[in-house]
Design a protein around this motif. Structure first.
Motif, mmCIF file in Angstrom:
data_model
loop_
_atom_site.group_PDB
_atom_site.id
_atom_site.type_symbol
_atom_site.label_atom_id
_atom_site.label_comp_id
_atom_site.label_asym_id
_atom_site.label_seq_id
_atom_site.Cartn_x
_atom_site.Cartn_y
_atom_site.Cartn_z
ATOM 1 N N THR A 163 0.839 -1.186 0.000
ATOM 2 C CA THR A 163 0.000 0.000 0.000
ATOM 3 C C THR A 163 0.878 1.241 0.000
ATOM 4 O OG1 THR A 163 -1.872 1.073 1.113
ATOM 5 C CG2 THR A 163 -0.161 0.156 2.530
ATOM 6 N N GLY A 164 0.258 2.399 -0.257
ATOM 7 C CA GLY A 164 0.976 3.662 -0.212
ATOM 8 C C GLY A 164 0.399 4.563 0.859
ATOM 9 N N GLU A 204 -2.360 2.536 -7.462
ATOM 10 C CA GLU A 204 -1.317 3.459 -7.889
ATOM 11 C C GLU A 204 -1.959 4.723 -8.450
ATOM 12 O OE1 GLU A 204 1.347 5.039 -7.619
ATOM 13 O OE2 GLU A 204 2.750 3.440 -8.225
ATOM 14 N N ASN A 224 3.101 5.485 -5.646
ATOM 15 C CA ASN A 224 3.255 4.519 -4.548
ATOM 16 C C ASN A 224 4.454 3.614 -4.765
ATOM 17 O OD1 ASN A 224 0.993 5.448 -3.179
ATOM 18 N ND2 ASN A 224 -0.388 3.980 -4.144
#
Length: 264
Positions: free
Chosen positions: A55-56, A88, A99
């Motif tokens: 994840t970002g 993304e 990300n």
């Protein structure tokens, strides 16, 4: 630390949360440490050909930094893991909002992950939908099938955060993509929260094809959305569940009273 599940649940809570477990940590630093330890513990036990969905966002950065440092880095078998992304921003490769760029800088490159094992979303495609179809093909090639088998999850671990509006990955409240059941990856023409750029995101079925899902949630701005989820509201993060274990790690600032008060 408070664990949801350490007290008896009411019948309606039990039906709503049977496959979710919540742990409340005292503060942000404790949350970061617990999340990193949990991830390292899961990854050190994976088999060959494992896959992790990253994840970002800002919450995950200190977790990644902790994983990339000793002693936890020594638990991560980089030769057995391929690294994918849950969503993304549709920005050029190398862009500061990416990300993949974030994950490479703070986790993957410090760990020494070979580039061939890093599967970034192809934002050089003509549009988000084209990027989604290419990434879906890459996931199917890695999985070896174009249909999910519940007995053989796509991912060993999915990492997720939650936005203040209750979104997860780039699945935003009210979006048509929440009801997608055939596609593994979809394009999102406009994000529901900043940065307001198009996105590419895994769908709920793709995220669910996992042995474990870990939400990491921090900050008072998340408390309202988490309260709504616990009350049964149909937010995207409430729909995101693993076919295996779904664990939410939440710091006290984000935790509503329903998670922190002592009902024993």
């Amino acid at each position: 630390m408070t664990e949801e599940g350490s007290r008896p649940l009411s019948d309606d809570e039990d039906s709503r949360m049977a496959d979710r477990h919540f742990v409340v940590l005292d503060d942000h630093d404790t949350l970061v440490a617990a999340a990193a330890e949990r991830i390292a513990s899961l990854l050190e036990r994976v088999d060959e050909h494992a896959a992790v969905c990253l994840t970002g966002g800002s919450t995950i950065v200190p977790v990644y930094r902790r994983l990339a440092a000793r002693p936890l880095r020594e638990k991560i078998p980089i030769g057995r893991i391929d690294w994918f992304f849950g969503d993304e921003r549709f920005v050029p490769a190398g862009h500061g909002l990416s990300n993949a760029v974030q994950a490479r800088e703070v986790l993957l490159d410090p760990l020494g992950v070979p580039p061939a094992r890093i599967h970034a979303m192809p934002t050089d495609a003509p549009d988000p939908d084209a990027a989604a179809r290419r990434y879906e093909g890459a996931l199917m090639a890695h999985y070896g099938a174009d249909r999910f088998d519940r007995a053989r999850p796509l991912f060993d671990l999915v990492l997720l955060g939650m936005g203040a509006d209750g979104h997860a990955a780039s699945l935003f409240p009210g979006a048509d993509g929440l009801d997608e059941r055939e596609r593994w990856v979809i394009g999102v023409d406009m994000a529901g929260q900043p940065p307001l750029v198009p996105r590419v995101t895994l769908t709920l079925p793709a995220l669910a094809s996992s042995r474990a899902m870990l939400f990491i949630v921090s900050g008072r701005d998340k408390r309202a959305a988490l309260s709504r989820i616990l009350a049964g509201d149909d937010l995207p993060a409430a729909r995101a569940r693993s076919a295996g274990e779904t664990l939410w790690l939440v710091d006290r600032a984000a935790a509503p009273d329903t998670l922190t008060k002592d009902l024993s």
